[in-house]
Design a protein around this motif. Structure first.
Motif, PDB file in Angstrom:
ATOM      1  N   SER A  97     -27.288   0.494  17.952  1.00 19.30           N
ATOM      2  CA  SER A  97     -26.253  -0.506  17.738  1.00 19.30           C
ATOM      3  C   SER A  97     -26.841  -1.876  17.431  1.00 19.30           C
ATOM      4  O   SER A  97     -26.231  -2.671  16.734  1.00 19.30           O
ATOM      5  CB  SER A  97     -25.347  -0.603  18.968  1.00 19.30           C
ATOM      6  OG  SER A  97     -24.589   0.576  19.124  1.00 19.30           O
ATOM      7  N   LEU A 100     -26.981  -3.069  13.931  1.00 29.23           N
ATOM      8  CA  LEU A 100     -25.734  -3.494  13.306  1.00 29.23           C
ATOM      9  C   LEU A 100     -25.318  -4.888  13.750  1.00 29.23           C
ATOM     10  O   LEU A 100     -24.348  -5.426  13.250  1.00 29.23           O
ATOM     11  CB  LEU A 100     -24.607  -2.506  13.649  1.00 29.23           C
ATOM     12  CG  LEU A 100     -24.857  -1.056  13.253  1.00 29.23           C
ATOM     13  CD1 LEU A 100     -23.716  -0.173  13.759  1.00 29.23           C
ATOM     14  CD2 LEU A 100     -24.987  -0.916  11.742  1.00 29.23           C
ATOM     15  N   LYS A 264     -18.317  -2.503  13.193  1.00 22.21           N
ATOM     16  CA  LYS A 264     -18.818  -1.818  12.011  1.00 22.21           C
ATOM     17  C   LYS A 264     -18.681  -0.304  12.046  1.00 22.21           C
ATOM     18  O   LYS A 264     -18.550   0.330  11.017  1.00 22.21           O
ATOM     19  CB  LYS A 264     -20.294  -2.192  11.773  1.00 22.21           C
ATOM     20  CG  LYS A 264     -20.492  -3.628  11.319  1.00 22.21           C
ATOM     21  CD  LYS A 264     -21.953  -3.897  11.044  1.00 22.21           C
ATOM     22  CE  LYS A 264     -22.153  -5.307  10.480  1.00 22.21           C
ATOM     23  NZ  LYS A 264     -21.541  -5.483   9.169  1.00 22.21           N
ATOM     24  N   ASP A 265     -18.739   0.295  13.234  1.00 20.73           N
ATOM     25  CA  ASP A 265     -18.639   1.753  13.268  1.00 20.73           C
ATOM     26  C   ASP A 265     -17.808   2.208  14.467  1.00 20.73           C
ATOM     27  O   ASP A 265     -17.388   1.402  15.307  1.00 20.73           O
ATOM     28  CB  ASP A 265     -20.030   2.408  13.282  1.00 20.73           C
ATOM     29  CG  ASP A 265     -20.814   2.099  14.561  1.00 20.73           C
ATOM     30  OD1 ASP A 265     -20.250   1.448  15.467  1.00 20.73           O
ATOM     31  OD2 ASP A 265     -21.978   2.511  14.653  1.00 20.73           O
ATOM     32  N   GLY A 266     -17.569   3.496  14.538  1.00 15.96           N
ATOM     33  CA  GLY A 266     -16.715   4.055  15.574  1.00 15.96           C
ATOM     34  C   GLY A 266     -17.262   3.869  16.964  1.00 15.96           C
ATOM     35  O   GLY A 266     -16.500   3.686  17.922  1.00 15.96           O
ATOM     36  N   ARG A 267     -18.616   3.930  17.111  1.00 14.09           N
ATOM     37  CA  ARG A 267     -19.223   3.776  18.423  1.00 14.09           C
ATOM     38  C   ARG A 267     -18.958   2.376  18.977  1.00 14.09           C
ATOM     39  O   ARG A 267     -18.637   2.213  20.154  1.00 14.09           O
ATOM     40  CB  ARG A 267     -20.721   4.043  18.337  1.00 14.09           C
ATOM     41  CG  ARG A 267     -21.436   3.969  19.682  1.00 14.09           C
ATOM     42  CD  ARG A 267     -22.865   4.464  19.581  1.00 14.09           C
ATOM     43  NE  ARG A 267     -23.637   3.735  18.601  1.00 14.09           N
ATOM     44  CZ  ARG A 267     -24.013   4.224  17.407  1.00 14.09           C
ATOM     45  NH1 ARG A 267     -23.658   5.449  17.055  1.00 14.09           N
ATOM     46  NH2 ARG A 267     -24.728   3.505  16.568  1.00 14.09           N
ATOM     47  N   GLN A 268     -19.082   1.380  18.111  1.00 14.11           N
ATOM     48  CA  GLN A 268     -18.808   0.013  18.549  1.00 14.11           C
ATOM     49  C   GLN A 268     -17.341  -0.166  18.918  1.00 14.11           C
ATOM     50  O   GLN A 268     -17.014  -0.804  19.921  1.00 14.11           O
ATOM     51  CB  GLN A 268     -19.185  -0.971  17.434  1.00 14.11           C
ATOM     52  CG  GLN A 268     -20.678  -1.108  17.210  1.00 14.11           C
ATOM     53  CD  GLN A 268     -20.978  -2.093  16.089  1.00 14.11           C
ATOM     54  OE1 GLN A 268     -20.219  -2.208  15.131  1.00 14.11           O
ATOM     55  NE2 GLN A 268     -22.085  -2.800  16.209  1.00 14.11           N
ATOM     56  N   ARG A 269     -16.464   0.401  18.119  1.00 13.81           N
ATOM     57  CA  ARG A 269     -15.037   0.251  18.393  1.00 13.81           C
ATOM     58  C   ARG A 269     -14.651   0.934  19.705  1.00 13.81           C
ATOM     59  O   ARG A 269     -13.852   0.404  20.477  1.00 13.81           O
ATOM     60  CB  ARG A 269     -14.213   0.810  17.235  1.00 13.81           C
ATOM     61  CG  ARG A 269     -14.354   0.021  15.939  1.00 13.81           C
ATOM     62  CD  ARG A 269     -13.289   0.393  14.935  1.00 13.81           C
ATOM     63  NE  ARG A 269     -13.365   1.804  14.538  1.00 13.81           N
ATOM     64  CZ  ARG A 269     -14.175   2.263  13.592  1.00 13.81           C
ATOM     65  NH1 ARG A 269     -14.993   1.439  12.952  1.00 13.81           N
ATOM     66  NH2 ARG A 269     -14.177   3.543  13.269  1.00 13.81           N
TER      67      ARG A 269
END
Length: 658
Positions: A97, A100, A264-269
């Protein structure tokens, strides 16, 4: 005994800083570059870990049946949960992460121009309140009536007790966990500034939310000024209400959801949704009304994911995001539901749920707490509600924990809402994320107005988070006015803030002047209770038949007494004169009464009057107060004709051996 808990409390304080750093790093790994937002979201973790730590030990007590909730046990769980959080953040970092993460923008000189003046005015207003708070004892009717007494009763029992049938002692109350821990090492003076850190945290939350609308640094500072000038905020910062605490948690959750659209990506969300859910759980467990406000937050999470995907066909991912927020929130405050289910059979207790004539969940009917008014009357009152100021003619209400919104709010927020509506009608930048959030904020404000007029029956502090979200729009209005007429905008903000500050600071200035004039700086003089309260035996059980607001003061300077409020007594015993049987049954040691008490003592009770100031009270120096000692069953009964036979300014010598 108190010294035994000091290392645990110090450990929790130190670990809170560590937890904040972990939360700050968590938000950074989710791609948040804005400093205020990262700071605010970092503050979610220490609060939620404290809530979870207390709840886990309360679960253990619920199973074991004995009090296990102490600072030592809470500190041990806090360490464990902090380690788990640190491990989770380390995994986020190892999973890439950090690649990003956007670089933070370079620091800029804060150029506020003439807007420094309202900032200074707001600061001076809070300084007056702070000086007043440091020179007095805890205030706030709800706090003195039940919040603080509940916290100290929990500490005495070492468990989160529930008294069925008494709505004030059955509500979830996450906001009282810090007073609960402090009760083990009584430090009463800290209670007056308990929520100052909450207000500071709210400043960063407001700054971050204003940034999400694309506002400048100057406008973001104005958003803080408008928010902090709301009278409910400044009064609750220094009183024992928990609406500010819950609203700050709810808005922190909203801030985390706002940043979901920019991750930026699903993991962050997903990580941001978990963080938002933790904050939402803190709010949910702070007040039963958040059972209404929590689905709104889940709906905003759904809209945030839909905004990011820009696809009307993609439904699964937005639902998943809403469920993460809602699920984590429910898990964070699940103890309150478990306690209600185990002790009353109703997980939503004290909520009373009916569908038609069918009783679904048996609880407490809350209609008795609201004045019945027609919708037209409520609407007419609401129209001028924000502008109400102190009027001795009785035509308005003074600024307080539950009245008015202040001049800056009512000056700029309507203009901000108007600008958003006009932009929506003209379809100005409809795809801009900031513009979309403006629409959502207006919708939240409108929903708050609807709830205020219907479910919450004009109780403004019940919709406080929705009110504060609307305050962010006021900064947008200022920004637009400042763009066209900079000096006029600065003058308008300064004038409105000054008007509110002058009106709001009158009560604390008057209170300090009164204390100085009458030299009433000690606790008993402040609360107008007799010194005999301090001389009672340890753990004396007092029946308070005077004002409910005296429930906390009667705990005594060392907070060692146990007090039953008249409100609680009436619910279980009714309005009948207090009988010997009820006194014995509830193990009452002393009865505290004042002139005007709605409850009276029955005749021929085994009591003796140990304090009576009726003669001095008749001269207008104080309220007529009597304190009665309940004789033990082994003592010889005395004749009682309804009037005191024995009067003493200090307790008899036998008190020390009781």
């Amino acid at each position: 005994m108190a010294m035994h808990y000091i290392p645990a409390l110090v450990s929790i304080a130190i670990l809170s800083v560590v937890a904040w750093h972990i939360g700050w790093r968590w938000s950074q790994l989710c791609g948040i570059r804005e400093r205020s937002s990262a700071f605010a979201l970092g503050g979610i973790l220490p609060t939620s870990i404290l809530v979870l730590s207390v709840h886990l030990m309360a679960y253990a007590t619920l199973v074991a049946g004995s009090g296990l909730v102490t600072p030592n046990s809470v500190a041990a769980v806090y360490i464990f949960l902090t380690l788990i959080s640190g491990t989770y953040v380390s995994r986020l970092s190892r999973n890439g992460s950090h690649h990003l993460l956007e670089k933070s923008p370079p620091a800029r000189r804060l150029d506020l121009g003439w807007c420094w003046i309202p900032v200074v005015v707001v600061g001076m207003m809070y300084l007056v309140f702070l000086i007043d708070a440091l020179s007095r004892y805890p205030t706030g009717y709800d706090g003195l009536h039940y919040h603080l007494p509940i916290a100290f009763e929990w500490a005495r029992a070492k468990e989160l007790t529930l008294i069925e049938g008494v709505i004030t002692q059955t509500n979830p109350d996450n906001g009282m966990f810090i007073p609960f821990l402090l009760a083990f090492v009584p430090t009463e003076r800290l209670l007056t500034i308990l929520f100052v850190p909450t207000t500071i945290h709210l400043m960063f939350v407001c700054f971050g939310l204003a940034r999400s609308l694309g506002l400048s640094t100057r406008a973001c500072v104005v958003a803080i000024c408008i928010t902090l000038s709301v009278p409910i905020i400044v009064f609750q910062t220094f009183s024992s209400y928990i609406d500010l605490y819950a609203a700050d948690a709810w808005m922190s959750a909203l801030l985390g959801i706002v940043w979901i659209t920019r991750a930026k990506d699903g993991r962050q969300r997903s990580s941001l949704a978990i963080l938002a859910g933790l904050a939402a759980g803190v709010a949910l467990g702070s007040k039963a009304i958040y059972l209404v406000l929590m689905p709104i937050l889940a709906g905003v999470a759904y809209l945030a994911e839909r905004m990011r995907s820009r696809s009307t066909r993609q439904v699964g991912q937005p639902i998943r995001m809403a469920l993460i927020v809602l699920g984590v929130a429910l898990a964070t405050s699940s103890f309150w539901f478990a306690r209600g289910a185990v002790e009353t059979g109703n997980p939503l207790y004290p909520i009373d749920l009916k569908i038609g004539d069918t009783q679904i969940l048996s609880g407490i009917d809350t209609k008795q707490f609201f004045v019945e008014r027609s919708f037209s009357t409520r609407f007419a009152r609401w129209i001028d509600y924000p502008w109400r100021e102190p009027k001795h003619s009785g035509l308005g209400y003074p600024y307080s924990v539950n009245n008015a919104l202040g001049a800056p709010f009512t000056t700029f927020v309507p203009v901000g809402i108007f600008l958003v509506v006009i932009g929506w009608l003209r379809k100005v930048n409809p795809d801009d994320p900031g513009r979309r959030w403006q629409h959502i904020f207006v919708g939240l404000g409108a929903l708050g107005c609807l709830l205020l007029l219907t479910i919450f029956q004009e109780t403004l502090r019940f919709v406080l988070p929705l009110v504060l979200v609307s305050a962010i729009l006021g900064a947008m209005a200022f920004s637009e006015i400042h763009r066209r007429a900079p000096r006029f905008a600065a003058w308008l903000l300064t004038a409105s803030v000054s008007v509110t500050a002058i009106i709001a600071t009158l009560p604390p200035i008057h209170a300090m002047a009164s204390r100085a004039r009458s030299n009433t700086w000690d606790r008993n003089s402040f609360y107008e209770i007799p010194d005999i309260v301090e001389q009672l035996p340890n753990d004396a059980r007092i029946l308070n038949l005077a004002s409910n607001g005296l429930t906390y003061p009667l705990l005594g300077r060392k907070l060692r007494n146990s007090v039953i409020a008249s409100y609680t007594w009436v619910i279980h015993q009714g309005y009948e004169p207090v009988s010997e049987h009820s006194l014995r049954e509830n193990e009452i040691d002393y009865v505290f009464m004042q002139s005007g008490s709605s409850l009276q003592l029955a005749k021929d009770l085994p009591v003796e009057c140990v304090y009576d100031n009726s003669q001095s009270a008749n001269r207008g120096t104080s309220l007529a107060t009597q304190v009665y000692r309940v004789r033990s069953a082994s003592e010889k009964a005395i004749d009682y004709s309804g009037k005191a036979k024995q009067v003493a300014k200090s307790p008899p010598s036998t008190f020390g051996s009781l």
